[in-house]
Scaffold this active site. Structure first.
Site, PDB file in Angstrom:
ATOM      1  N   TYR A  73       6.597  11.464  -3.176  1.00 32.09           N
ATOM      2  CA  TYR A  73       6.382  11.093  -4.589  1.00 32.09           C
ATOM      3  C   TYR A  73       5.965  12.327  -5.388  1.00 32.09           C
ATOM      4  O   TYR A  73       6.559  12.661  -6.414  1.00 32.09           O
ATOM      5  CB  TYR A  73       5.303  10.001  -4.718  1.00 32.09           C
ATOM      6  CG  TYR A  73       4.694   9.976  -6.090  1.00 32.09           C
ATOM      7  CD1 TYR A  73       3.428  10.521  -6.320  1.00 32.09           C
ATOM      8  CD2 TYR A  73       5.399   9.469  -7.176  1.00 32.09           C
ATOM      9  CE1 TYR A  73       2.880  10.545  -7.583  1.00 32.09           C
ATOM     10  CE2 TYR A  73       4.859   9.492  -8.444  1.00 32.09           C
ATOM     11  CZ  TYR A  73       3.596  10.029  -8.645  1.00 32.09           C
ATOM     12  OH  TYR A  73       3.061  10.064  -9.900  1.00 32.09           O
TER      13      TYR A  73
ATOM     14  N   SER B  45       1.953  14.440 -12.733  1.00 29.59           N
ATOM     15  CA  SER B  45       0.755  13.961 -12.033  1.00 29.59           C
ATOM     16  C   SER B  45      -0.018  15.126 -11.429  1.00 29.59           C
ATOM     17  O   SER B  45       0.571  16.134 -11.045  1.00 29.59           O
ATOM     18  CB  SER B  45       1.186  13.006 -10.914  1.00 29.59           C
ATOM     19  OG  SER B  45       0.121  12.783 -10.019  1.00 29.59           O
TER      20      SER B  45
ATOM     21  N   LYS C 212       7.879  14.738  -8.512  1.00 27.38           N
ATOM     22  CA  LYS C 212       7.277  15.165  -9.793  1.00 27.38           C
ATOM     23  C   LYS C 212       7.396  16.684  -9.934  1.00 27.38           C
ATOM     24  O   LYS C 212       7.755  17.197 -10.987  1.00 27.38           O
ATOM     25  CB  LYS C 212       5.802  14.744  -9.858  1.00 27.38           C
ATOM     26  CG  LYS C 212       5.584  13.248 -10.010  1.00 27.38           C
ATOM     27  CD  LYS C 212       6.177  12.710 -11.306  1.00 27.38           C
ATOM     28  CE  LYS C 212       5.844  11.245 -11.507  1.00 27.38           C
ATOM     29  NZ  LYS C 212       6.474  10.687 -12.738  1.00 27.38           N
TER      30      LYS C 212
HETATM   31  C1  WQD Z   1      -8.920   7.422  -5.155  1.00 30.11           C
HETATM   32  C2  WQD Z   1     -10.063   7.550  -4.168  1.00 30.11           C
HETATM   33  C3  WQD Z   1      -9.402   7.292  -1.864  1.00 30.11           C
HETATM   34  C4  WQD Z   1      -8.254   3.060  -2.240  1.00 30.11           C
HETATM   35  C5  WQD Z   1      -3.160   8.518  -6.373  1.00 30.11           C
HETATM   36  C6  WQD Z   1      -1.883   9.275  -6.303  1.00 30.11           C
HETATM   37  C7  WQD Z   1      -1.703  10.097  -7.542  1.00 30.11           C
HETATM   38  C8  WQD Z   1      -1.868   9.233  -8.783  1.00 30.11           C
HETATM   39  C9  WQD Z   1      -3.181   8.490  -8.758  1.00 30.11           C
HETATM   40  C10 WQD Z   1       0.312   8.689  -9.606  1.00 30.11           C
HETATM   41  C11 WQD Z   1      -9.700   8.360  -2.928  1.00 30.11           C
HETATM   42  C12 WQD Z   1     -10.332   6.164  -2.280  1.00 30.11           C
HETATM   43  C13 WQD Z   1      -8.680   4.349  -2.516  1.00 30.11           C
HETATM   44  C14 WQD Z   1      -9.011   2.233  -1.375  1.00 30.11           C
HETATM   45  C15 WQD Z   1     -10.605   4.017  -1.101  1.00 30.11           C
HETATM   46  N1  WQD Z   1      -0.796   8.340  -8.914  1.00 30.11           N
HETATM   47  N2  WQD Z   1      -9.838   4.815  -1.960  1.00 30.11           N
HETATM   48  N3  WQD Z   1     -10.160   2.746  -0.834  1.00 30.11           N
HETATM   49  O1  WQD Z   1      -5.166   9.008  -4.059  1.00 30.11           O
HETATM   50  O2  WQD Z   1      -6.582  10.066  -5.929  1.00 30.11           O
HETATM   51  O3  WQD Z   1      -4.231   9.421  -6.385  1.00 30.11           O
HETATM   52  O4  WQD Z   1      -3.203   7.730  -7.542  1.00 30.11           O
HETATM   53  O5  WQD Z   1       0.512   9.712 -10.212  1.00 30.11           O
HETATM   54  O6  WQD Z   1      -0.412  10.634  -7.503  1.00 30.11           O
HETATM   55  O7  WQD Z   1      -1.965  10.160  -5.202  1.00 30.11           O
HETATM   56  O8  WQD Z   1      -5.948   7.651  -6.074  1.00 30.11           O
HETATM   57  O9  WQD Z   1      -6.962   5.441  -6.301  1.00 30.11           O
HETATM   58  O10 WQD Z   1      -5.506   5.913  -4.257  1.00 30.11           O
HETATM   59  O11 WQD Z   1      -7.768   6.965  -4.430  1.00 30.11           O
HETATM   60  O12 WQD Z   1     -11.642   4.456  -0.601  1.00 30.11           O
HETATM   61  O13 WQD Z   1      -8.661   1.052  -1.091  1.00 30.11           O
HETATM   62  O14 WQD Z   1     -10.408   6.245  -3.702  1.00 30.11           O
HETATM   63  O15 WQD Z   1      -9.700   7.758  -0.546  1.00 30.11           O
HETATM   64  O16 WQD Z   1     -10.851   9.106  -2.532  1.00 30.11           O
HETATM   65  P1  WQD Z   1      -5.539   9.099  -5.501  1.00 30.11           P
HETATM   66  P2  WQD Z   1      -6.499   6.402  -5.247  1.00 30.11           P
END
Ligand code: WQD
Length: 331
Positions: A148, A124, A152
């Site tokens: 997590y 990841s 990885k």
């Molecule tokens: C994306 C953007 C949030 C939810 C995570 C893991 C990573 C990978 C992918 C496994 C950010 C914003 C999110 C919400 C929001 N997983 N957001 N409201 O954090 O980039 O990555 O998922 O490998 O390891 O860390 O993805 O989709 O959680 O967030 O505003 O309800 O959306 O702040 O900017 P992230 P995400």
């Protein structure tokens, strides 16, 4: 060619299995349904009109692994199985270290015993932590900010040591950016069992009115509209990247890591507005405080995967939004 897919009933595992079957690979799959459901297996068969061998169980169960490797001549293993919720990993680190590390060690020991030395590992972009330069290249500094992500990174280091100890290993580490979307059939996609952590599954539940509104975590980041920027990649493109990685490990030795992203960053508001426009639905949202641990921007330099795997994502952010909504409407 026979591929063992661990965690093959999951979001990325199921889409990869579809692409592997469509490319005439023989599939053996293991999954314990801890973050997936049994119906996915039949959906894969409907989409591909092909069958595959399935074992229900845990990759930590080396009696089951012994059965699988003794009953099948496996050529390549694609290892998806593992826990992946960042927030949960902070609350329950031991659960994550035990499951993600032990399952991988058990798997590699069984592979060694049966002289199966070709592995594609699901890593990841989270191993990059807070990037100091964008776009992110594979030789960027590796550092993690949650258990997590640390599992990885630890597994990547275990695999690097393994490859140094025995040069007959052939290992591709795939660092996913943000996989979203669904197969065009609408039969498989991302549908977390409880309240979603990630952005797109949350948007999908608001679109179907299962949840009232989206909370956007902060609009005061140093980005074009203040909301977080990420490199969203269509899950079918990501699946196709695994086929390229299989081809690579089949014809070479050694270990290498590859970014699987589009190279383009989109903000939360970019994604929400695209989703509303493409699907003609309203996604009510509120701007609230930043989520602890979030970074402002993260997107890939995808040139190395292009050069070494001949992989390039082709689907657009509109495709991702359309396919995601098509799936959740059918669920
Ligand atoms: C994306 C953007 C949030 C939810 C995570 C893991 C990573 C990978 C992918 C496994 C950010 C914003 C999110 C919400 C929001 N997983 N957001 N409201 O954090 O980039 O990555 O998922 O490998 O390891 O860390 O993805 O989709 O959680 O967030 O505003 O309800 O959306 O702040 O900017 P992230 P995400």
């Amino acid at each position: 060619m026979k591929i063992l897919v661990t965690g093959g009933a999951g979001f990325i595992g199921s889409h990869t299995t579809v692409e592997l079957l469509n490319s005439n690979y023989e599939i053996v799959m293991i999954d314990n349904f801890s973050n997936s459901n049994k119906e996915v297996l039949n959906k894969i068969k409907i989409i591909t009109q092909k069958d595959f061998v399935f074992y229900e169980g845990d990759v930590q169960d080396n009696i089951l692994l012994e059965k699988i490797f003794s009953e099948h001549n496996i050529d390549v293993v694609i290892h998806f199985a593992g826990y992946k919720a960042v927030g949960e990993s902070v609350k329950q680190p031991l659960k994550y270290y035990e499951n993600n590390l032990y399952s991988t060690i058990e798997l590699c020991q069984m592979m060694e015993k049966y002289k199966v030395k070709k592995l594609v590992f699901s890593s990841s972009a989270t191993v990059y932590g807070q990037p100091d330069k964008l776009p992110i290249k594979e030789d960027s500094k590796l550092m993690t900010t949650n258990p997590y992500g640390t599992t990885k990174l630890m597994i990547e280091n275990i695999l690097k040591d393994l490859a140094v100890s025995d040069e007959t290993w052939s290992i591709a580490i795939l660092r996913y950016f943000n996989p979203i979307g669904a197969h065009e059939s609408g039969l498989i996609g991302e549908n977390p069992k409880d309240i979603p952590n990630n952005l797109m599954p949350y948007i999908m539940k608001v679109a179907t009115k299962e949840l009232d509104n989206l909370n956007i975590f902060g609009n005061d980041y140093n980005t074009h509209d203040g909301t977080g920027v990420r490199d969203y990649i269509h899950v079918v493109d990501l699946a196709k990247g695994h086929l390229k990685a299989c081809e690579k490990v089949l014809k070479s030795n050694g270990i290498d890591a590859y970014n699987l992203g589009t190279g383009t960053g989109y903000s939360v508001l970019d994604l929400v507005n695209t989703f509303m426009k493409v699907n003609q639905v309203n996604i009510p949202y509120k701007i609230i405080d930043r989520r602890p641990g979030d970074i402002a921007s993260c997107y890939a330099d995808n040139s190395y995967a292009k050069e070494k795997l001949n992989f390039e994502a082709t689907k657009t952010i509109e495709d991702m939004c359309r396919d995601a909504f098509n799936f959740i409407k059918n669920s």
